[in-house]
Scaffold this active site. Sequence first.
Site, PDB file in Angstrom:
ATOM      1  N   GLY A  71       0.646  -1.359  -0.029  1.00  0.00           N
ATOM      2  CA  GLY A  71       0.047  -0.055   0.006  1.00  0.00           C
ATOM      3  C   GLY A  71       0.940   1.335  -0.015  1.00  0.00           C
ATOM      4  O   GLY A  71       0.532   2.249  -0.819  1.00  0.00           O
ATOM      5  N   SER A  72       1.933   1.399   0.675  1.00  0.00           N
ATOM      6  CA  SER A  72       2.789   2.658   0.894  1.00  0.00           C
ATOM      7  C   SER A  72       3.307   2.724  -0.590  1.00  0.00           C
ATOM      8  O   SER A  72       3.223   4.033  -1.040  1.00  0.00           O
ATOM      9  CB  SER A  72       3.726   2.241   1.792  1.00  0.00           C
ATOM     10  OG  SER A  72       3.289   1.960   3.099  1.00  0.00           O
ATOM     11  N   ASN A 151      -7.946   4.115   8.755  1.00  0.00           N
ATOM     12  CA  ASN A 151      -7.110   2.875   9.357  1.00  0.00           C
ATOM     13  C   ASN A 151      -7.250   2.885  11.023  1.00  0.00           C
ATOM     14  O   ASN A 151      -7.371   2.073  11.816  1.00  0.00           O
ATOM     15  CB  ASN A 151      -5.777   2.703   9.074  1.00  0.00           C
ATOM     16  CG  ASN A 151      -4.987   3.886   8.934  1.00  0.00           C
ATOM     17  OD1 ASN A 151      -5.349   4.797   8.249  1.00  0.00           O
ATOM     18  ND2 ASN A 151      -3.724   4.072   9.768  1.00  0.00           N
ATOM     19  N   GLN A 179      -7.449  -0.229   3.831  1.00  0.00           N
ATOM     20  CA  GLN A 179      -8.550  -0.638   4.726  1.00  0.00           C
ATOM     21  C   GLN A 179      -9.866  -1.091   4.036  1.00  0.00           C
ATOM     22  O   GLN A 179     -10.386  -2.145   4.695  1.00  0.00           O
ATOM     23  CB  GLN A 179      -8.678   0.247   5.816  1.00  0.00           C
ATOM     24  CG  GLN A 179      -7.529   0.668   6.650  1.00  0.00           C
ATOM     25  CD  GLN A 179      -7.140  -0.741   7.583  1.00  0.00           C
ATOM     26  OE1 GLN A 179      -7.891  -1.499   7.894  1.00  0.00           O
ATOM     27  NE2 GLN A 179      -5.493  -0.635   7.936  1.00  0.00           N
ATOM     28  N   SER A 199      -3.751  -3.177  -0.669  1.00  0.00           N
ATOM     29  CA  SER A 199      -2.355  -3.947  -0.163  1.00  0.00           C
ATOM     30  C   SER A 199      -2.913  -5.301   0.450  1.00  0.00           C
ATOM     31  O   SER A 199      -3.981  -5.645   1.396  1.00  0.00           O
ATOM     32  CB  SER A 199      -1.703  -3.339   1.127  1.00  0.00           C
ATOM     33  OG  SER A 199      -0.584  -4.058   1.813  1.00  0.00           O
ATOM     34  N   ALA A 200      -2.091  -6.451   0.081  1.00  0.00           N
ATOM     35  CA  ALA A 200      -2.736  -7.778   0.177  1.00  0.00           C
ATOM     36  C   ALA A 200      -2.896  -8.469   1.795  1.00  0.00           C
ATOM     37  O   ALA A 200      -3.525  -8.994   2.180  1.00  0.00           O
ATOM     38  CB  ALA A 200      -1.991  -8.867  -0.512  1.00  0.00           C
ATOM     39  N   HIS A 201      -1.954  -7.681   2.534  1.00  0.00           N
ATOM     40  CA  HIS A 201      -1.680  -8.307   3.914  1.00  0.00           C
ATOM     41  C   HIS A 201      -2.785  -7.626   4.877  1.00  0.00           C
ATOM     42  O   HIS A 201      -2.892  -8.047   5.744  1.00  0.00           O
ATOM     43  CB  HIS A 201      -0.480  -8.013   4.654  1.00  0.00           C
ATOM     44  CG  HIS A 201      -0.127  -6.695   4.857  1.00  0.00           C
ATOM     45  ND1 HIS A 201      -0.175  -6.187   6.326  1.00  0.00           N
ATOM     46  CD2 HIS A 201       0.360  -5.421   4.226  1.00  0.00           C
ATOM     47  CE1 HIS A 201       0.230  -5.021   6.462  1.00  0.00           C
ATOM     48  NE2 HIS A 201       0.401  -4.554   5.285  1.00  0.00           N
ATOM     49  N   THR A 237      12.029  -7.149 -10.608  1.00  0.00           N
ATOM     50  CA  THR A 237      11.413  -8.457 -10.795  1.00  0.00           C
ATOM     51  C   THR A 237      10.170  -8.670  -9.866  1.00  0.00           C
ATOM     52  O   THR A 237      10.123  -8.437  -8.916  1.00  0.00           O
ATOM     53  CB  THR A 237      12.450  -9.761 -10.623  1.00  0.00           C
ATOM     54  OG1 THR A 237      13.577  -9.641 -11.372  1.00  0.00           O
ATOM     55  CG2 THR A 237      11.646 -11.170 -10.804  1.00  0.00           C
ATOM     56  N   CYS A 325       1.636   1.852  12.528  1.00  0.00           N
ATOM     57  CA  CYS A 325       2.723   2.643  12.106  1.00  0.00           C
ATOM     58  C   CYS A 325       3.293   3.819  13.031  1.00  0.00           C
ATOM     59  O   CYS A 325       4.542   4.267  12.789  1.00  0.00           O
ATOM     60  CB  CYS A 325       2.267   3.305  10.773  1.00  0.00           C
ATOM     61  SG  CYS A 325       1.277   2.210   9.761  1.00  0.00           S
TER      62      CYS A 325
HETATM   63  C1  LIG Z   1      -1.561  -0.430   5.911  1.00  0.00           C
HETATM   64  C2  LIG Z   1      -1.980   0.703   5.221  1.00  0.00           C
HETATM   65  C3  LIG Z   1      -1.162   1.420   4.310  1.00  0.00           C
HETATM   66  C4  LIG Z   1       0.123   0.758   3.923  1.00  0.00           C
HETATM   67  O1  LIG Z   1       0.198  -0.517   3.332  1.00  0.00           O
HETATM   68  P1  LIG Z   1       1.516  -1.428   3.419  1.00  0.00           P
HETATM   69  O2  LIG Z   1       1.111  -2.730   2.271  1.00  0.00           O
HETATM   70  O3  LIG Z   1       1.660  -1.968   4.802  1.00  0.00           O
HETATM   71  O4  LIG Z   1       2.856  -0.554   2.777  1.00  0.00           O
HETATM   72  C5  LIG Z   1      -1.363   2.282   3.591  1.00  0.00           C
HETATM   73  N1  LIG Z   1      -2.917   2.927   3.806  1.00  0.00           N
HETATM   74  C6  LIG Z   1      -3.571   2.472   5.001  1.00  0.00           C
HETATM   75  C7  LIG Z   1      -4.969   3.237   4.991  1.00  0.00           C
HETATM   76  C8  LIG Z   1      -3.342   1.333   5.312  1.00  0.00           C
HETATM   77  O5  LIG Z   1      -4.093   0.842   6.621  1.00  0.00           O
END
Ligand SMILES: *Cc1c(COP(=O)(O)O)cnc(C)c1O
Length: 382
Positions: A71-72, A151, A179, A199-201, A237, A325
């Site tokens: 996501g970042s 978040n 989120q 973001s997948a996690h 890659t 964070c």
């Molecule tokens: C977790 C989060 C991110 C960052 O995502 P990462 O994959 O950890 O870099 C960015 N924006 C929001 C709103 C998030 O909750």
Amino acid sequence: MKEFYLDHAATTYVKPEVLDVMLPFFCDKFANPSSMYKIAKDSREAVEHAREQVAKAIGADADEIYFTSGGSEADNLIIKGYARANKDKGNHIITSKIEHMAVLETCKMLEKEGFEITYLDVDENGFVDLEQLKQSVNSQTLLISIMLANNEIGTIQPVDEIAKIAKQNGVLFHTDAVQAVGNLKIDVKKMDIGALSLSAHKFYGPKGVGALYIRKKYNFQSIISGGHQEKHKRAGTENLPGIVGMGKAIELAMSNLEEHAEKLINVRDEYIEKIFERVPNVRLNGDKTKRLPGNANISFEGVGGASLLLMLSEDKIYVSSASACTAGLATPSHVLKAIGLSDELANATLRVTFGENSSKSDLEYIVEKIAENVNKLRKLKK
Ligand SMILES: *Cc1c(COP(=O)(O)O)cnc(C)c1O
């Protein structure tokens, strides 16, 4: 002793079905997708299949999806990449005071490059000021970047209206939906979203992989120099197992989105109700209903949120005091400050975010432990 992981906004575990589809891509089907021999074709096809899965989940076309490291990076890529590629057209960006650091710090960096940034205020529930947004747009405005859901406090922004304002002014609308994906229904075409980060996690996929969606008509430039991957927009890659895992995770998330959200809302609302019953002098942060299904952000007057978090950790209850964070930093959350909390109340806050495995039957123990520890801390203070 049972463990209670209540920090799903920080990250989620990887679902077994997701891990299963990832595993072959570590040792067997490991070829570089850019290579010329026959077996590399499998890798390429796996990446393109995942691209279709991600696109389908948000109503985009596959060629509008760019894979990133999370996501970042997606936030950095759109904000820096779009601003720099279009700086002959304008130098103004609008965002809000409650964005994730990946957006706020990126905007701060662009200020040093000569861009002007408007940081919109939010009201006491965390909604951006739409009037202020309308008034802030000018002939120099390139981009409006407002998150879909916050978040920390879970507030869901009126993205339809933000998109309308952006469209009327011919400005790109980007939303950080990290989120929201997996929790809320998203259709970028219907909602008129020009760009979106995910973001997948955060939806039971692996860490270190995410994506940027950007509508075809918008041009942007790469922020990582190197090879030709991702149509020259993101050198390096591909994270092959990660991308495959993200594709599966988003597909699974979409297959039961409504039931999942409904379940989380039920657990969340009962948790909030029980806390209000059992603990005096508490405050719910964020909107009561327009909030992420699993999010409950509550301030406990007179209590140190970090101390409470550590005590709960002894009871095997894992929560967050602000956002992950910013955890560890003594400065109060910028989000809680923006909705009007004092430093003291902001630092007295606990974010609980429920997930798939959370159950109402656990709430009795969880709320009991929170009440117990809040009482202890309040007594200590007297
Ligand atoms: C977790 C989060 C991110 C960052 O995502 P990462 O994959 O950890 O870099 C960015 N924006 C929001 C709103 C998030 O909750």
